[in-house]
Scaffold this motif. Sequence first.
Motif, mmCIF file in Angstrom:
data_model
loop_
_atom_site.group_PDB
_atom_site.id
_atom_site.type_symbol
_atom_site.label_atom_id
_atom_site.label_comp_id
_atom_site.label_asym_id
_atom_site.label_seq_id
_atom_site.Cartn_x
_atom_site.Cartn_y
_atom_site.Cartn_z
ATOM 1 N N ASP A 98 -2.697 5.267 -2.409
ATOM 2 C CA ASP A 98 -3.833 4.441 -2.182
ATOM 3 C C ASP A 98 -4.744 5.221 -1.207
ATOM 4 O OD1 ASP A 98 -3.304 1.898 -3.745
ATOM 5 O OD2 ASP A 98 -1.749 1.932 -2.092
ATOM 6 N N LYS A 99 -3.998 5.892 -0.400
ATOM 7 C CA LYS A 99 -4.784 6.500 0.780
ATOM 8 C C LYS A 99 -3.947 7.785 1.068
ATOM 9 C CE LYS A 99 -4.964 4.721 5.218
ATOM 10 N NZ LYS A 99 -5.130 3.784 6.093
ATOM 11 N N ALA A 143 6.168 2.108 -6.681
ATOM 12 C CA ALA A 143 4.880 1.877 -6.418
ATOM 13 C C ALA A 143 4.195 0.694 -7.632
ATOM 14 C CB ALA A 143 4.009 3.176 -6.713
ATOM 15 N N GLN A 165 0.883 -1.208 0.083
ATOM 16 C CA GLN A 165 0.045 -0.100 -0.319
ATOM 17 C C GLN A 165 0.807 1.273 0.223
ATOM 18 O OE1 GLN A 165 -2.568 0.668 3.373
ATOM 19 N NE2 GLN A 165 -4.432 1.462 2.014
ATOM 20 N N THR A 183 -9.331 8.121 0.402
ATOM 21 C CA THR A 183 -8.871 7.690 -0.860
ATOM 22 C C THR A 183 -8.476 9.160 -1.361
ATOM 23 O OG1 THR A 183 -10.819 7.731 -2.164
ATOM 24 C CG2 THR A 183 -10.419 5.634 -1.369
ATOM 25 N N THR A 216 5.856 -1.223 -0.371
ATOM 26 C CA THR A 216 5.128 -0.374 0.666
ATOM 27 C C THR A 216 5.708 0.957 1.145
ATOM 28 O OG1 THR A 216 4.500 -2.756 1.580
ATOM 29 C CG2 THR A 216 4.122 -0.788 2.846
ATOM 30 N N HIS A 219 4.759 -2.421 -6.406
ATOM 31 C CA HIS A 219 4.022 -2.856 -5.236
ATOM 32 C C HIS A 219 5.162 -2.592 -3.964
ATOM 33 C CE1 HIS A 219 1.048 -4.193 -7.786
ATOM 34 N NE2 HIS A 219 2.089 -4.883 -8.223
#
Length: 252
Positions: free
Chosen positions: A216-217, A195, A34, A231, A200, A198
Amino acid sequence: MNDMRPMIEVRGARKSYGPLEVLKGIDLSVARGQIIAVIGPSGSGKSTLLRSINHLETLDGGEVWLDGVQANQKLERRAFERHINQVRQQMGMVFQHFNLFPHLSVADNITIAPVKLKGMARDKARELALKMLDKVGLADKIDAYPARLSGGQKQRVAIARALAMQPKVMLFDEATSALDPELVDEVNLVMKQLASEHMTMVIVTHEMRFAAEVADKVLFMADGAVVEEGTPDELFSNPKQERTRTFLRKFL
Ligand code: ADP
Ligand code: MG
């Protein structure tokens, strides 16, 4: 089941400098792969939060967990030092001011930690450095010295250096805010590439557009607290808190 466990978890993080309460009980959970962007006014505690995750600051209260292991657990001093060094090796951090060692070549900047901390053989470490430099588009600079690099290149070397430790997470504290505007994109591009692989990441940034693209957030911090999170679409297009709206207005 293991993959459900957050990669980073911060629970009730508290930190004061004298009478100044800088973190007032922060909770943060980052899932594997994330990407969280942390935004907020200067002085809101963003850097202190990142530095606490990486244990460059010691929390007064609360917990930091990395991949199911509590970073700031109570141990006898020497045992704690061993433990925390172990944990920190799994986190890469990139700061606003590229803190490369000026007297070391790019190769040595990157290989020093794998060689010293992991006991990696020098030729293996150089191979790894080359691979990481290739990732950030700077393989041809392996024998250059930092003074010969642009700010954007230095920051990409700093990222390569962090990646060479094969961290589980990357923490970025305004990695582009000391750069000339024309050098920002090349660094952001590297973060975007991470990113897409993947990685983190927790990214403290002033660049709302970049945050919206990559995260993502998004977490909005003010005065040592998380005011609002959501989001990018929720936070940027439809902020619920007046405090968030006031802050974002400055970037329009
Ligand atoms: P941000 O990164 O959001 O700008 P910081 O985490 O750097 O915020 O700082 C939060 C507050 O803590 C600020 O008021 C800052 O002046 C203060 N602060 C940060 N580091 C220290 C320190 N080592 N000693 C005293 N005050 C500090
Ligand atoms: Mg800061």
